[in-house]
Design a protein around this motif. Sequence first.
Motif, PDB file in Angstrom:
ATOM      1  N   UNK A 197     -18.391   2.545  -4.752  1.00  0.00           N
ATOM      2  CA  UNK A 197     -17.194   1.739  -4.497  1.00  0.00           C
ATOM      3  C   UNK A 197     -17.069   1.396  -3.014  1.00  0.00           C
ATOM      4  N   UNK A 198     -16.616   0.197  -2.736  1.00  0.00           N
ATOM      5  CA  UNK A 198     -16.504  -0.282  -1.352  1.00  0.00           C
ATOM      6  C   UNK A 198     -15.610   0.603  -0.498  1.00  0.00           C
ATOM      7  N   UNK A 199     -14.573   1.176  -1.100  1.00  0.00           N
ATOM      8  CA  UNK A 199     -13.639   2.009  -0.352  1.00  0.00           C
ATOM      9  C   UNK A 199     -14.332   3.211   0.291  1.00  0.00           C
ATOM     10  N   UNK A 200     -15.439   3.663  -0.295  1.00  0.00           N
ATOM     11  CA  UNK A 200     -16.092   4.878   0.189  1.00  0.00           C
ATOM     12  C   UNK A 200     -17.318   4.600   1.067  1.00  0.00           C
ATOM     13  N   UNK A 244      -5.884   7.548   3.088  1.00  0.00           N
ATOM     14  CA  UNK A 244      -6.528   7.357   1.792  1.00  0.00           C
ATOM     15  C   UNK A 244      -5.591   6.636   0.825  1.00  0.00           C
ATOM     16  N   UNK A 245      -4.320   6.919   0.892  1.00  0.00           N
ATOM     17  CA  UNK A 245      -3.346   6.238   0.030  1.00  0.00           C
ATOM     18  C   UNK A 245      -3.423   4.725   0.206  1.00  0.00           C
ATOM     19  N   UNK A 246      -3.395   4.275   1.434  1.00  0.00           N
ATOM     20  CA  UNK A 246      -3.424   2.830   1.679  1.00  0.00           C
ATOM     21  C   UNK A 246      -4.786   2.215   1.370  1.00  0.00           C
ATOM     22  N   UNK A 247      -5.857   2.990   1.576  1.00  0.00           N
ATOM     23  CA  UNK A 247      -7.176   2.479   1.227  1.00  0.00           C
ATOM     24  C   UNK A 247      -7.300   2.358  -0.296  1.00  0.00           C
ATOM     25  N   UNK A 248      -6.754   3.321  -1.032  1.00  0.00           N
ATOM     26  CA  UNK A 248      -6.786   3.240  -2.495  1.00  0.00           C
ATOM     27  C   UNK A 248      -5.950   2.068  -3.004  1.00  0.00           C
ATOM     28  N   UNK A 249      -4.819   1.832  -2.361  1.00  0.00           N
ATOM     29  CA  UNK A 249      -4.009   0.665  -2.722  1.00  0.00           C
ATOM     30  C   UNK A 249      -4.792  -0.626  -2.528  1.00  0.00           C
ATOM     31  N   UNK A 250      -5.495  -0.717  -1.404  1.00  0.00           N
ATOM     32  CA  UNK A 250      -6.308  -1.905  -1.140  1.00  0.00           C
ATOM     33  C   UNK A 250      -7.412  -2.061  -2.190  1.00  0.00           C
ATOM     34  N   UNK A 251      -8.045  -0.943  -2.519  1.00  0.00           N
ATOM     35  CA  UNK A 251      -9.121  -1.015  -3.513  1.00  0.00           C
ATOM     36  C   UNK A 251      -8.560  -1.383  -4.889  1.00  0.00           C
ATOM     37  N   UNK A 308      -2.261  15.323   7.677  1.00  0.00           N
ATOM     38  CA  UNK A 308      -1.545  14.122   8.071  1.00  0.00           C
ATOM     39  C   UNK A 308      -2.448  13.287   8.970  1.00  0.00           C
ATOM     40  N   UNK A 309      -2.133  12.013   9.095  1.00  0.00           N
ATOM     41  CA  UNK A 309      -2.895  11.156  10.006  1.00  0.00           C
ATOM     42  C   UNK A 309      -2.603  11.553  11.452  1.00  0.00           C
ATOM     43  N   UNK A 310      -3.571  11.382  12.332  1.00  0.00           N
ATOM     44  CA  UNK A 310      -3.307  11.651  13.754  1.00  0.00           C
ATOM     45  C   UNK A 310      -2.172  10.770  14.259  1.00  0.00           C
ATOM     46  N   UNK A 311      -1.465  11.233  15.273  1.00  0.00           N
ATOM     47  CA  UNK A 311      -0.374  10.461  15.843  1.00  0.00           C
ATOM     48  C   UNK A 311      -0.861   9.109  16.344  1.00  0.00           C
ATOM     49  N   UNK A 312      -0.011   8.116  16.217  1.00  0.00           N
ATOM     50  CA  UNK A 312      -0.266   6.745  16.665  1.00  0.00           C
ATOM     51  C   UNK A 312      -1.373   6.048  15.875  1.00  0.00           C
ATOM     52  N   UNK A 313      -1.708   6.600  14.711  1.00  0.00           N
ATOM     53  CA  UNK A 313      -2.687   5.953  13.847  1.00  0.00           C
ATOM     54  C   UNK A 313      -2.010   4.858  13.030  1.00  0.00           C
ATOM     55  N   UNK A 314      -2.664   3.708  12.930  1.00  0.00           N
ATOM     56  CA  UNK A 314      -2.162   2.618  12.102  1.00  0.00           C
ATOM     57  C   UNK A 314      -2.577   2.901  10.663  1.00  0.00           C
ATOM     58  N   UNK A 315      -1.728   3.616   9.949  1.00  0.00           N
ATOM     59  CA  UNK A 315      -2.092   4.110   8.618  1.00  0.00           C
ATOM     60  C   UNK A 315      -2.458   3.004   7.639  1.00  0.00           C
ATOM     61  N   UNK A 316      -1.859   1.834   7.784  1.00  0.00           N
ATOM     62  CA  UNK A 316      -2.103   0.766   6.817  1.00  0.00           C
ATOM     63  C   UNK A 316      -3.388  -0.010   7.097  1.00  0.00           C
ATOM     64  N   UNK A 317      -3.977   0.202   8.266  1.00  0.00           N
ATOM     65  CA  UNK A 317      -5.168  -0.567   8.614  1.00  0.00           C
ATOM     66  C   UNK A 317      -6.377   0.268   9.031  1.00  0.00           C
TER      67      UNK A 317
END
Length: 233
Positions: A107-110, A184-191, A156-165
């Motif tokens: 899968x492209x996401x991975x 991973x949540x946002x990447x799965x949504x994109x996929x 959790x994501x590192x601070x100041x990370x753009x979680x959606x991108x």
Amino acid sequence: MEDEKIAWTNVRMRLDQSYGYDEIWEEAIQIFNNRLRKKFFSPIQIIINDRSKNGEGFAIMTVQCAIIETLAAFRKGMIFNHNNRNGNPAYEYKSSRKIFTEFLLSASIFKDHFWSLDITGAMVPNNPFNSIDFYSDVRCALMHEARTKNNWHINLSPKKTDSKNESKFIVTKNGKIKIYRTLLHYRLLNYFMEYQNELRQNNQDGEILRKYFARKMDSLFEVVPDVNFDWWN
């Protein structure tokens, strides 16, 4: 679920075994879209929006593993059957390992997580992370033991990370393999949206995906296999 089942039953009868993408297939895709968003993606988003830091990552990651296997099974029209025996239909599977790891390796996401491309463009499996390790030490460990194993950690994501991108959701840091569950949540949504767009393709690949999709939707809503419908053959 009853309303969804009724909606799918009505749609499947109108498809008339035609695999060309049209407004009826779009109705089917929207039933699928609404179901996964309501039952899986939205609950994860609620937890994320709460911004709590008390171990919710385990719950999120467990649901994400369920989403991964669901998408893997939909792409191939595979139906889980714990009692699968020799002689059962080829579309049934008993062990999740094969379908789960094959998805991680394709899968492209991975890409650049469980597979990569070398300088010639050839696919390199299990690079930089091992798909079987993720299956056993994350997916199975969470499902069966409510934990992760062998140096896999949910963070959790590192601070100041753009979680959606931000695309990289698994990293090795300080000797630990860290999964950033919000990324991973946002990447799965994109996929998830990418897969739906593939279902809309008016070509042979799209028709194959729609055939597998319809069989899986029948199974999802407990429609008895019916050889009068091509997707069961």
